[in-house]
Write an enzyme that holds these catalytic residues in place. Structure first.
Site, mmCIF file in Angstrom:
data_model
loop_
_atom_site.group_PDB
_atom_site.id
_atom_site.type_symbol
_atom_site.label_atom_id
_atom_site.label_comp_id
_atom_site.label_asym_id
_atom_site.label_seq_id
_atom_site.Cartn_x
_atom_site.Cartn_y
_atom_site.Cartn_z
ATOM 1 C CB CYS A 2 28.835 -4.402 9.740
ATOM 2 S SG CYS A 2 30.096 -5.526 10.285
ATOM 3 N NE ARG A 27 24.217 -3.733 6.231
ATOM 4 C CZ ARG A 27 24.346 -3.677 4.907
ATOM 5 N NH1 ARG A 27 23.275 -3.751 4.163
ATOM 6 N NH2 ARG A 27 25.525 -3.541 4.349
ATOM 7 C CD1 TRP A 73 27.784 -12.112 9.703
ATOM 8 C CD2 TRP A 73 29.705 -11.631 8.663
ATOM 9 N NE1 TRP A 73 28.196 -13.235 9.036
ATOM 10 C CE2 TRP A 73 29.364 -12.972 8.399
ATOM 11 C CE3 TRP A 73 30.884 -11.125 8.127
ATOM 12 C CZ2 TRP A 73 30.153 -13.805 7.601
ATOM 13 C CZ3 TRP A 73 31.669 -11.940 7.340
ATOM 14 C CH2 TRP A 73 31.296 -13.268 7.069
ATOM 15 C CG ASN A 99 29.345 -2.648 6.222
ATOM 16 O OD1 ASN A 99 29.812 -3.772 6.269
ATOM 17 N ND2 ASN A 99 28.452 -2.271 5.324
ATOM 18 N N GLY A 100 32.856 -3.116 6.459
ATOM 19 C CA GLY A 100 33.807 -3.331 5.370
ATOM 20 C C GLY A 100 35.091 -3.915 5.917
ATOM 21 C CD GLU A 484 17.067 -21.173 -3.106
ATOM 22 O OE1 GLU A 484 18.294 -21.214 -3.297
ATOM 23 O OE2 GLU A 484 16.559 -20.356 -2.311
ATOM 24 C CD GLU A 491 20.069 -19.986 3.244
ATOM 25 O OE1 GLU A 491 21.103 -19.318 3.138
ATOM 26 O OE2 GLU A 491 19.128 -19.883 2.437
ATOM 27 C CE LYS A 606 17.954 -10.843 2.399
ATOM 28 N NZ LYS A 606 17.524 -12.194 1.981
HETATM 29 C C1 G6P Z 1 24.111 -14.217 1.237
HETATM 30 C C2 G6P Z 1 22.652 -14.356 1.610
HETATM 31 C C3 G6P Z 1 21.942 -15.210 0.564
HETATM 32 C C4 G6P Z 1 22.119 -14.611 -0.826
HETATM 33 C C5 G6P Z 1 23.599 -14.403 -1.153
HETATM 34 C C6 G6P Z 1 23.763 -13.554 -2.399
HETATM 35 O O1 G6P Z 1 24.744 -15.445 1.332
HETATM 36 O O2 G6P Z 1 22.531 -14.950 2.887
HETATM 37 O O3 G6P Z 1 20.559 -15.266 0.873
HETATM 38 O O4 G6P Z 1 21.549 -15.462 -1.776
HETATM 39 O O5 G6P Z 1 24.252 -13.694 -0.085
HETATM 40 O O6 G6P Z 1 23.257 -12.274 -2.139
HETATM 41 P P1 G6P Z 1 22.710 -11.272 -3.211
HETATM 42 O O7 G6P Z 1 22.237 -10.098 -2.396
HETATM 43 O O8 G6P Z 1 23.863 -10.922 -4.105
HETATM 44 O O9 G6P Z 1 21.619 -11.946 -3.941
#
Ligand code: G6P
Length: 611
Positions: A2, A27, A73, A99-100, A484, A491, A606
């Site tokens: 969000c 977000r 979201w 948001n939360g 990865e 995704e 994200k």
């Molecule tokens: C979400 C994002 C990923 C990311 C993960 C961890 O799933 O879509 O791209 O790797 O969160 O996020 P961070 O900000 O903690 O690396």
């Protein structure tokens, strides 16, 4: 998860808020809404993207000089117009974007319903809006008192922007667990979930801390805690250029970010590698390196792509610093009473610095006495503030939901930490240390070379685009890269993909292999090279299609694989930084060919600020 934007000033708020929401769309993007305040308040909400909200708002002439907006979201309640924010309290006095998660929302909702208060959405946010209204009306409180009293009653997390109809000269903002930034302008102020919507208006920002409440007028800003203790606002200059958050001619942020990696990696080690390559200086860790060198164990905690970077970090640390490393999913670590001894080092890795599980895991590790270090990209985010010391990756804003440059810059930091520790412990000789640094410094150019294979990646993508499954294999340093690569594919293109250690293939996944199964084998030259050739033969014997990532000039695998993508030669510790590039390009092109929304894949966000 969000995005929130708020504006109060003398300019039309509508465009400022819509543009801000577009910047925060990474977000969350399942529904969006905006409230504008003039002599009256108007609210526009819709299911779908900010663009749809923009079209809706543009169908009206209404504007205001005050407003709040939200891109969602979904957590509580499906994405639809009713559940979209802003949520309005039952008497219409409080308009809230959030948001939360309000964790005790169902208890509060039952209590409010017992007072005959009606709800129109399934959201936890409406519960908060109605709680504020209820306290305001029944408790004979001022709007500010009603807000703070409500915030003292809720459990969970929030970043909030609130308009009160009775006070059309101000916005309220509050934070707990979810990020919120205030932009300080001339006769105008801004609120946003991060600084990206703000920097085109002002570089002066205040990062709210947990339990802060801000009362924001055009020319005045009052900061206090939700327990009414006054606070002195700490205004910081944010070093973020508008160009960094634009696509700059690329079709998608993801592609731009893939191509930015030579620059991003260079920025990660710039100023940290001595000009003559004789040393590494990570200022943020200066006081803790001797402690790292003495550690009996390092635990790396992270989620998603950052976890994959952590896994590569394990291999590098164990080889070059000879310290045992465990890599944990933050969400698992925090619920299983992990063994942490005093003197153990915990490294939390996070691009956003806001991931809720990683934050909670940090808290647990600190309670158990560990020294917690952070590797984060977003400056001023919650994780760097929660850790004892740390390093910023300086990769620049990453907007595409699928993480790319964050991964390579995190691995770069982990490698620098491992080399520095190994050198300090005397495990790495001066000579080896210098040659590792020499190689590190050459990596941006080598990534540039790997990127030159973009057209070849597109051609292979055309052949893979209709696959329903894909297998990614690698050994040693290249196993995390396989994981990865598979994550990138699933995704953004929604093709089921699995990453596996190549030798483990025989214990299960080999049963899946037939002429329809593309198998991406990460097979650059290292000490497992001969073994992986055998693995490729095993796949070919079962008619699998092999796409191999190989070292430039490889003549063996190029003969047995169906397709190859070459990357420059490097030391095994850096192989992941190069081998991941063609995998990112492959996923990107496959997703585009399948017509997927690369930067905003379905159901993802994200920054995952819910547990
Ligand atoms: C979400 C994002 C990923 C990311 C993960 C961890 O799933 O879509 O791209 O790797 O969160 O996020 P961070 O900000 O903690 O690396």
């Amino acid at each position: 998860m969000c995005g929130i934007v708020g504006y109060i000033g003398n300019r039309p708020a509508r465009e400022i808020i819509i543009n801000g929401l577009k910047r925060l769309e990474y977000r969350g993007y399942d529904s969006a809404g905006i409230a504008l305040l003039n002599d009256e308040i108007k609210i526009f909400k819709c299911k779908g993207r900010v663009k749809e909200l923009e079209d809706l708002v543009n169908s009206s002439d209404f504007d205001g000089e005050i407003g709040i907006g939200h891109t969602r979201w979904a957590t509580h309640g499906e994405p639809n117009e009713l559940n979209a924010h802003p949520q309005v309290s039952y008497k219409g006095n409080f308009i809230v974007v959030h948001n939360g998660i309000i964790e005790n929302y169902s208890r509060l909702k039952r209590h409010l319903q017992s007072r005959n208060i009606k709800f129109t959405s399934q959201t936890d946010t409406e519960v908060l809006a109605n709680l504020i209204e209820h306290l305001f009306v029944e408790g004979d409180l001022s709007p500010e008192q009603a807000i703070t009293m409500a915030l003292n009653k809720v459990e969970g997390t929030y970043g909030l922007a609130i308009i009160c109809k009775k006070e059309p000269d101000r916005l309220y903002a509050a934070k707990k667990g979810s990020p919120l930034v205030i932009g300080v302008g001339e006769n105008e102020n801004f609120i946003a979930s991060d600084a990206t919507p703000i920097v085109e208006h002002t570089q002066r920002v205040i990062y709210l801390k947990d339990d802060d409440l801000a009362i924001i007028k055009r020319n005045e800003l009052i900061l206090k805690t939700i327990r009414n203790h006054p606070l002195e606002p700490e205004v910081q200059e944010v070093d973020l250029k508008i160009g960094e958050i634009d696509k700059e001619g690329y079709a998608h942020f993801m592609l731009k970010e893939i191509f930015e990696q030579p620059r991003a990696i260079h920025d990660t080690f710039r100023g940290r590698v001595l000009p003559d390559h004789t040393g590494i200086m990570l200022g943020g860790l200066h006081n803790v390196f001797s402690q790292i060198a003495k550690a009996d164990k390092i635990i790396i905690i992270a989620c998603g792509t950052s976890w994959h970077a952590g896994l590569l970090g394990e291999y590098i640390f164990e080889e070059y610093a000879r310290i045992p490393v465990e890599v944990e999913y933050a969400s698992e670590f925090r619920y299983r009473n992990p063994i942490i001894n005093k003197g153990d080092i915990v490294i939390a890795i996070s691009q956003s610095g806001e991931t809720a599980d990683t934050l909670a895991a940090i808290k647990l590790a600190k309670e158990k006495g560990a020294t917690v270090l952070g590797i984060c990209n977003v400056v001023g985010s919650s994780i760097p503030r929660a850790t004892d010391a740390g390093v910023y990756t300086h990769a620049g804003p990453e907007i595409g939901v699928a993480s790319t440059k964050a991964f390579t810059s995190q691995v770069t930091v982990l490698a620098m930490m491992a080399f520095e520790t190994g050198h300090l412990k005397g495990i790495i000789s001066d000579e080896q240390y210098i040659s590792l640094i020499d190689e590190l410094v050459s990596i941006p150019d080598k990534i540039g070379k790997a990127l030159e294979k973009n057209t070849e990646a597109l051609e292979i993508a055309k052949l893979m685009q209709n696959s329903r499954n894909a297998l990614y294999l690698g050994r040693g340093y290249l196993f995390p890269v396989a994981l990865e690569g598979a994550l990138k594919l699933k995704e953004i293109s929604y093709i089921h993909a699995e990453g596996y250690p190549a030798a483990e293939m025989k214990h299960g996944p080999i049963a899946l292999i037939d002429e329809n199964m593309p198998v991406v084998v990460v097979a650059t030259k290292d000490n497992t090279y001969d073994k992986i050739i055998s693995n490729i033969q095993e796949i070919k014997a079962r008619k699998g299609k092999v796409i191999a990532i190989v070292t430039d000039g490889d003549t063996v695998i190029s003969k047995i694989a169906d397709y190859v993508l070459e990357v420059p030669d490097t030391l095994p510790a850096f192989a992941g930084l190069l081998a991941v590039i063609p995998l990112q390009l492959l996923s990107y092109h496959i997703a585009v060919l399948r017509g997927c929304d690369v930067d905003q894949p379905r159901n993802l966000a994200k920054s995952v600020t819910v547990e």
